[in-house]
Design a protein around this motif. Structure first.
Motif, PDB file in Angstrom:
ATOM      1  N   ARG A  96      76.240  37.608  93.695  1.00 23.54           N
ATOM      2  CA  ARG A  96      74.835  37.911  93.972  1.00 23.54           C
ATOM      3  C   ARG A  96      74.709  38.900  95.138  1.00 23.54           C
ATOM      4  O   ARG A  96      75.592  39.013  95.966  1.00 23.54           O
ATOM      5  N   GLY A  97      73.583  39.596  95.153  1.00 21.67           N
ATOM      6  CA  GLY A  97      73.315  40.535  96.234  1.00 21.67           C
ATOM      7  C   GLY A  97      74.007  41.872  96.079  1.00 21.67           C
ATOM      8  O   GLY A  97      74.032  42.669  97.015  1.00 21.67           O
ATOM      9  N   ASN A  99      73.488  43.936  93.165  1.00 23.50           N
ATOM     10  CA  ASN A  99      72.770  44.654  92.093  1.00 23.50           C
ATOM     11  C   ASN A  99      73.302  44.383  90.692  1.00 23.50           C
ATOM     12  O   ASN A  99      72.929  45.084  89.752  1.00 23.50           O
ATOM     13  N   ILE A 100      74.145  43.379  90.520  1.00 28.52           N
ATOM     14  CA  ILE A 100      74.674  43.067  89.191  1.00 28.52           C
ATOM     15  C   ILE A 100      73.549  42.617  88.269  1.00 28.52           C
ATOM     16  O   ILE A 100      73.451  43.080  87.128  1.00 28.52           O
ATOM     17  N   ALA A 101      72.692  41.720  88.742  1.00 22.08           N
ATOM     18  CA  ALA A 101      71.579  41.242  87.905  1.00 22.08           C
ATOM     19  C   ALA A 101      70.657  42.399  87.538  1.00 22.08           C
ATOM     20  O   ALA A 101      70.241  42.528  86.382  1.00 22.08           O
ATOM     21  N   LYS A 102      70.341  43.239  88.506  1.00 17.66           N
ATOM     22  CA  LYS A 102      69.464  44.390  88.247  1.00 17.66           C
ATOM     23  C   LYS A 102      70.092  45.300  87.190  1.00 17.66           C
ATOM     24  O   LYS A 102      69.420  45.724  86.246  1.00 17.66           O
ATOM     25  N   ASP A 103      71.369  45.600  87.339  1.00 17.53           N
ATOM     26  CA  ASP A 103      72.043  46.475  86.369  1.00 17.53           C
ATOM     27  C   ASP A 103      72.012  45.868  84.969  1.00 17.53           C
ATOM     28  O   ASP A 103      71.774  46.566  83.987  1.00 17.53           O
ATOM     29  N   LEU A 125      62.114  31.020  95.135  1.00 20.42           N
ATOM     30  CA  LEU A 125      61.672  32.237  95.820  1.00 20.42           C
ATOM     31  C   LEU A 125      62.602  33.423  95.584  1.00 20.42           C
ATOM     32  O   LEU A 125      62.142  34.565  95.530  1.00 20.42           O
ATOM     33  N   LYS A 126      63.894  33.159  95.425  1.00 18.54           N
ATOM     34  CA  LYS A 126      64.834  34.262  95.164  1.00 18.54           C
ATOM     35  C   LYS A 126      64.539  34.906  93.815  1.00 18.54           C
ATOM     36  O   LYS A 126      64.572  36.127  93.684  1.00 18.54           O
ATOM     37  N   ALA A 127      64.243  34.097  92.809  1.00 23.79           N
ATOM     38  CA  ALA A 127      63.926  34.642  91.484  1.00 23.79           C
ATOM     39  C   ALA A 127      62.610  35.407  91.518  1.00 23.79           C
ATOM     40  O   ALA A 127      62.511  36.506  90.973  1.00 23.79           O
ATOM     41  N   VAL A 128      61.605  34.838  92.172  1.00 20.31           N
ATOM     42  CA  VAL A 128      60.304  35.508  92.268  1.00 20.31           C
ATOM     43  C   VAL A 128      60.464  36.847  92.984  1.00 20.31           C
ATOM     44  O   VAL A 128      59.940  37.874  92.536  1.00 20.31           O
ATOM     45  N   LYS A 129      61.216  36.854  94.077  1.00 16.59           N
ATOM     46  CA  LYS A 129      61.436  38.101  94.830  1.00 16.59           C
ATOM     47  C   LYS A 129      62.202  39.119  93.983  1.00 16.59           C
ATOM     48  O   LYS A 129      61.859  40.301  93.960  1.00 16.59           O
TER      49      LYS A 129
END
Length: 178
Positions: A96-97, A99-103, A125-129
């Motif tokens: 995490r942290g 950019n793997i999820a974003k990619d 809150l991490k998911a919402v953010k």
């Protein structure tokens, strides 16, 4: 870092089910679910994800290692006026942290442009953010709706986001990052 998505199939179902149980463990902080009698979280039948062609399950890989998964649904598994829903998104804590999820999500958006819905526990809150930040980079309008869901007798507050992803909005992000 080479982030790719790889379709989950019947032959990789054991890996998927094991990873999914770890995901349920993490979500239990928000869902308030308890483990079952076997010491694991009791899952509904998740086999339709790798059997129904209207469901799009992918492992997220980084440098050829499985580091998570993303599960996307389409009609009839989504609300009216929605083409796709990212039902579940999970990346192992170690990754995490970065950019793997974003990619991975951007790869999904390229494969399946259209009207999306994403739901999450409001207390996560991490998911919402994550979703708020990602959608803001798309420069698209988003509608947010709060709700509730009952899980094992516990009422949990949720939040949902609806937005439209086009090839143009993805191209704009890629141009800005060059």
């Amino acid at each position: 870092m080479n982030v790719t998505i790889q379709q989950i199939t019947d032959t990789t179902k054991e890996q998927f089910e094991n990873l999914f149980n770890y995901y349920l463990y993490e979500l239990s902080a928000y869902s308030q679910e308890d483990i079952g009698t076997k010491g694991t979280f009791e899952m509904e039948d998740i086999s339709p994800y790798y059997k129904d062609e209207r469901l799009y399950p992918y492992f997220i890989t980084c440098n050829e290692k499985i580091v998570g998964f993303i599960l996307v649904t389409s009609p009839p598994y989504v609300a009216n006026e929605v083409d796709y829903s990212v039902q579940e998104l999970f990346v192992l804590p170690k990754y995490r942290g970065s950019n793997i999820a974003k990619d991975a999500v951007m790869q999904i958006f390229k494969l399946y442009p259209g009207r999306y819905e994403v739901g999450m526990f409001k207390s996560n809150l991490k998911a919402v953010k994550f979703w708020t930040k990602l959608i803001s980079t798309l420069d698209v309008s988003v509608s947010v709706e709060d709700g509730f869901i009952e899980i094992q007798g516990n009422v949990v507050q949720t939040t949902g986001m609806k937005f439209t992803v086009s090839c143009e909005s993805i191209d704009n992000i890629e141009k800005r990052s060059l």
